[in-house]
Design an enzyme around this catalytic site. Structure first.
Site, PDB file in Angstrom:
ATOM      1  N   ASP A  15       2.161   4.150   0.693  1.00 49.75           N
ATOM      2  CA  ASP A  15       1.721   5.492   1.871  1.00 49.75           C
ATOM      3  C   ASP A  15       3.129   6.444   1.754  1.00 49.75           C
ATOM      4  OD1 ASP A  15       3.125   4.186   2.799  1.00 49.75           O
ATOM      5  OD2 ASP A  15       1.831   4.633   4.697  1.00 49.75           O
ATOM      6  N   PHE A  22       1.056  -1.050   0.029  1.00 48.16           N
ATOM      7  CA  PHE A  22       0.134   0.059   0.173  1.00 48.16           C
ATOM      8  C   PHE A  22       0.841   1.089   0.052  1.00 48.16           C
ATOM      9  CE2 PHE A  22      -1.589  -3.354   2.987  1.00 48.16           C
ATOM     10  CZ  PHE A  22      -2.308  -3.940   2.559  1.00 48.16           C
ATOM     11  N   ASP A  61       4.601  -5.737   3.817  1.00 48.25           N
ATOM     12  CA  ASP A  61       3.989  -3.858   3.963  1.00 48.25           C
ATOM     13  C   ASP A  61       4.328  -4.003   5.859  1.00 48.25           C
ATOM     14  OD1 ASP A  61       2.316  -1.839   2.223  1.00 48.25           O
ATOM     15  OD2 ASP A  61       1.947  -1.949   4.644  1.00 48.25           O
TER      16      ASP A  61
END
Ligand SMILES: Nc1nc2c(c(CN[C@H]3C=C[C@H](O)[C@@H]3O)cn2[C@@H]2O[C@H](COP(=O)(O)O)[C@@H](O)[C@H]2O)c(=O)[nH]1
Length: 306
Positions: free
Chosen positions: A215, A213, A283
């Site tokens: 970010d 993800f 992750d």
């Protein structure tokens, strides 16, 4: 998500501000001997969980608002997760679809027990309304029905989410091409998988299709590990906390190269050590390292996507 993986690789092959250092990936993989430290989902103990549909509603609302905490130096993801949890424990109807459509900014702050305006608060409120309205219109008001409609496929769930909820369409344009990053849609799938331990609402036969993800924490950890290298202008902007424009080449390269680098790490672990890891596990390991390192400087982009 094939579209995420393919477009991230496309950006990485043309990237000029960010480089993925394959030798450093190999060093990290050798150092851990292909064993990514296992981090438990909810290692912080801040999420709501009751093993049923209300947990799904909670996670969907959480991930609808799971972005951009840094403009307030005291605010973090933990406040959002635990604020929504407390709100639900006090009032089980707090996240009902009809309630979501009517929250105002001050009411959202009150719900989260946050004393001042949230970063990009109007967008958070708009996204809550969007979630409430579309859940009611297409899924009988329940995120659990959205998940059921995906038939245990992570890829189908992401397709459904991005088709029905425009706020989750985390796309960018890079050198004329459409790039798919889908941070919040993918993290919702990962949260279901983690919370329900791969069972019930968390059962997905294609969970290995999910990428990391993208970010602002994971790229900073990859940079610290030497896996991502930034050009001098970009390094200087990040280290001096200058904002990076959303949709700029720099921003897209940071996010896409992070996805690409972890996919490379995963391939190498498979080739060298014969282990099939999930990007989700890599992750969570990287992210948990990042949030515990207060000194880490990360890129700052005002965005509803992450
Ligand atoms: N790549 C990635 N990014 C993640 C998460 C999570 C939380 N995942 C939960 C799932 C299970 C665990 O137990 C975690 O609690 C949040 N974020 C992002 O971090 C940033 C917030 O940082 P800070 O400002 O320091 O709070 C912000 O962009 C937020 O969207 C993750 O897992 N992976």
């Amino acid at each position: 998500m094939e579209a995420v993986r393919a477009s991230a690789a496309w950006v990485a092959s043309r990237s000029s501000h960010v480089t993925v250092d394959l030798q450093e990936i190999e060093k990290v993989v050798d150092k851990i001997q292909g064993n990514v430290p296992k981090v438990e989902w909810d290692f912080e103990g801040i999420h709501y969980f009751d093993n049923g549909p209300l947990t799904v509603q909670y996670l969907f609302v959480l991930d609808a608002l799971n972005f951009c905490f840094w403009p307030d130096k005291d605010l973090s993801y933990d406040h959002l997760a635990s604020g929504l949890k407390l709100a639900l424990e006090k009032d089980k109807t707090a996240l009902d679809a009809n309630r979501l459509q009517n929250y105002t900014g001050p009411e959202l702050r009150q719900l989260l027990n946050w004393p001042r305006p949230l970063p990009i608060e109007e967008e958070r409120v708009r996204l809550l309304h969007e979630v409430g309205l579309e859940l009611e219109r297409s899924f009988g008001g329940e995120a659990a029905n959205l998940v059921k409609a995906a038939g245990n496929s992570a890829a189908t769930l992401i397709e459904l989410i991005t088709r029905h909820f425009p706020g989750f369409r985390d796309h960018s344009l890079y050198k004329g091409h459409q790039v798919f990053l889908y941070k919040r849609a993918q993290i919702f799938v990962a949260d279901l998988w983690g919370a329900f331990k791969g069972q019930n609402y968390g059962e997905f036969h294609d969970i290995n299709s999910i990428t990391i993800f993208a970010d602002y924490i994971v790229p900073a950890v990859l940079r610290e590990l030497g896996i991502l290298k930034y050009g001098s202008n970009l390094s200087c902007s990040i280290d001096s906390n200058r904002e990076i424009v959303p949709g700029s080449e720099e921003e897209v390269e940071i996010r896409a190269c992070s996805i690409y680098a972890v996919e490379k790490m995963r391939d190498l672990i498979s080739k060298k050590f014969g282990k099939q890891l999930l990007s989700i596990d890599i992750d969570l390991w990287l992210w948990s390292c990042g949030v515990q390192n207060m000194a880490l400087s990360h890129h700052r982009t005002l965005s509803i996507y992450y």
